[in-house]
Design a protein around this motif. Structure first.
Motif, mmCIF file in Angstrom:
data_model
loop_
_atom_site.group_PDB
_atom_site.id
_atom_site.type_symbol
_atom_site.label_atom_id
_atom_site.label_comp_id
_atom_site.label_asym_id
_atom_site.label_seq_id
_atom_site.Cartn_x
_atom_site.Cartn_y
_atom_site.Cartn_z
ATOM 1 N N GLU A 95 9.665 -2.680 -7.439
ATOM 2 C CA GLU A 95 10.193 -1.485 -8.085
ATOM 3 C C GLU A 95 9.852 -0.286 -7.214
ATOM 4 O OE1 GLU A 95 8.348 -0.963 -11.921
ATOM 5 O OE2 GLU A 95 6.346 -1.252 -11.119
ATOM 6 N N GLU B 107 -2.953 7.091 -8.866
ATOM 7 C CA GLU B 107 -3.539 5.773 -9.117
ATOM 8 C C GLU B 107 -3.330 4.809 -7.943
ATOM 9 O OE1 GLU B 107 -0.681 3.171 -11.835
ATOM 10 O OE2 GLU B 107 -0.786 5.236 -12.533
ATOM 11 N N PHE B 108 -2.387 5.133 -7.052
ATOM 12 C CA PHE B 108 -2.136 4.304 -5.869
ATOM 13 C C PHE B 108 -2.785 4.883 -4.610
ATOM 14 C CE2 PHE B 108 1.255 2.898 -8.693
ATOM 15 C CZ PHE B 108 1.178 1.525 -8.538
ATOM 16 N N GLN C 84 -4.429 2.425 -2.200
ATOM 17 C CA GLN C 84 -3.427 1.589 -1.536
ATOM 18 C C GLN C 84 -2.632 2.384 -0.495
ATOM 19 O OE1 GLN C 84 -1.199 -1.575 -3.360
ATOM 20 N NE2 GLN C 84 -2.041 -0.995 -5.364
ATOM 21 N N ILE D 130 6.629 -1.116 -4.844
ATOM 22 C CA ILE D 130 5.505 -1.832 -5.442
ATOM 23 C C ILE D 130 5.966 -3.215 -5.879
ATOM 24 C CG2 ILE D 130 3.833 -1.821 -7.343
ATOM 25 C CD1 ILE D 130 3.372 0.437 -5.323
ATOM 26 N N ARG D 131 5.220 -4.244 -5.477
ATOM 27 C CA ARG D 131 5.515 -5.592 -5.953
ATOM 28 C C ARG D 131 5.100 -5.664 -7.423
ATOM 29 N NH1 ARG D 131 3.715 -9.593 -1.894
ATOM 30 N NH2 ARG D 131 1.646 -8.878 -2.463
ATOM 31 N N VAL D 132 6.025 -6.061 -8.270
ATOM 32 C CA VAL D 132 5.797 -6.080 -9.712
ATOM 33 C C VAL D 132 4.668 -7.031 -10.082
ATOM 34 C CG1 VAL D 132 6.857 -6.614 -11.946
ATOM 35 C CG2 VAL D 132 8.172 -5.387 -10.213
ATOM 36 N N ASP E 96 1.859 -8.040 -8.701
ATOM 37 C CA ASP E 96 0.455 -7.669 -8.506
ATOM 38 C C ASP E 96 0.225 -6.179 -8.244
ATOM 39 O OD1 ASP E 96 1.485 -7.462 -5.967
ATOM 40 O OD2 ASP E 96 0.156 -8.966 -5.069
ATOM 41 N N GLN E 97 1.304 -5.384 -8.368
ATOM 42 C CA GLN E 97 1.227 -3.932 -8.177
ATOM 43 C C GLN E 97 0.758 -3.543 -6.775
ATOM 44 O OE1 GLN E 97 2.178 -1.390 -10.794
ATOM 45 N NE2 GLN E 97 3.319 -3.305 -10.903
ATOM 46 N N LYS E 98 1.094 -4.365 -5.781
ATOM 47 C CA LYS E 98 0.721 -4.068 -4.392
ATOM 48 C C LYS E 98 1.777 -3.185 -3.742
ATOM 49 C CE LYS E 98 -0.563 -6.021 0.042
ATOM 50 N NZ LYS E 98 -0.820 -7.223 0.838
#
Length: 173
Positions: free
Chosen positions: A5, A12-13, A16, A72-74, A76-78
Motif C-alpha cells: 500500500e 511511526e515509520f 524504517q 509498505i508491505r501489508v 509485515d508493514q515493512k
C-alpha cells in the motif's frame, strides 16, 4: 488483497525511513522518489518539506507540488520503496523528470514491487486528474523500463543529458 500500500510518510515509520536511507547510502544507489531524503539528517525537517511540497501554496521555491508515499508491505508493514507523484510538470520535468519517480530498496528488488508501486501511483494520478502521465528512466535501467512498459508505458523518445540518456514514456489513463 494488495501486497503493498502507498501511505503518506508518518513519524511511526521514522526508524524504517532512516534504515531505508542508510541502505541506499551503503549501496551507493540513487534515492529517487524520496523528496530529497538524502539531504536530510533531521527527519523532522524532511517531514516538513514533504508536507510543504504537497500543496501549491507552500511548495518550496523551484519545485512543483508533489505527493511522497512510502510503499509498505501489508503483511509485515515493512518499508519497501518510496514514490513521488508530481501534480504538474515544469520544463525540466517535461524533458527528463516526469510525473512519477520511485525507488525500491536493494534488498527488496526483483520481486515485482516497483510494478505494483507504479500501478498504485497511477490510481493517485487519476485522482489528481492527470490523464497522461510521463514516466522517465535512464536508458541503462532495463528493470525500470520493463516496469513502466508493464504499466502500459509507451516510449516517446530518448533525451541525451550530460553522460546519460533518459527514456520518456507516456501512460494514458
Amino acid at each position: 488483497m494488495r501486497s503493498i500500500e502507498l501511505i503518506a510518510p508518518k513519524e511511526e515509520f521514522q526508524e524504517q525511513i532512516l534504515q531505508y536511507k542508510k541502505e541506499f547510502e551503503v549501496n551507493g544507489d540513487s534515492m529517487d522518489g524520496t523528496n530529497f531524503l538524502q539531504g536530510y539528517s533531521d527527519l523532522a525537517e524532511w517531514f516538513s518539506l514533504v508536507r510543504d511540497n504537497s500543496k501549491e501554496e507552500t511548495v518550496r521555491e523551484g519545485l512543483v507540488p508533489a505527493d511522497t508515499y512510502l510503499a509498505i508491505r501489508v503483511a509485515d508493514q515493512k518499508l519497501l520503496g518510496m514514490i513521488n507523484i508530481r501534480h504538474r510538470l515544469n520544463d525540466y520535468l517535461f524533458q527528463v523528470g516526469g510525473h512519477i519517480v520511485y525507488s525500491v530498496r536493494k534488498s527488496e528488488r526483483r520481486k515485482g514491487y516497483a510494478k505494483d508501486m507504479l500501478r498504485l501511483s497511477l490510481e493517485r494520478c487519476r485522482e489528481l486528474n492527470i490523464s497522461k502521465v510521463l514516466v522517465t528512466c535512464d536508458k541503462e535501467n532495463i528493470a525500470s523500463a520493463r516496469t513502466i512498459m508493464a504499466n502500459n508505458g509507451v516510449l516517446e523518445n530518448e533525451v541525451p543529458e550530460e553522460d546519460r540518456i533518459t527514456q520518456r514514456y507516456w501512460i494514458t489513463l
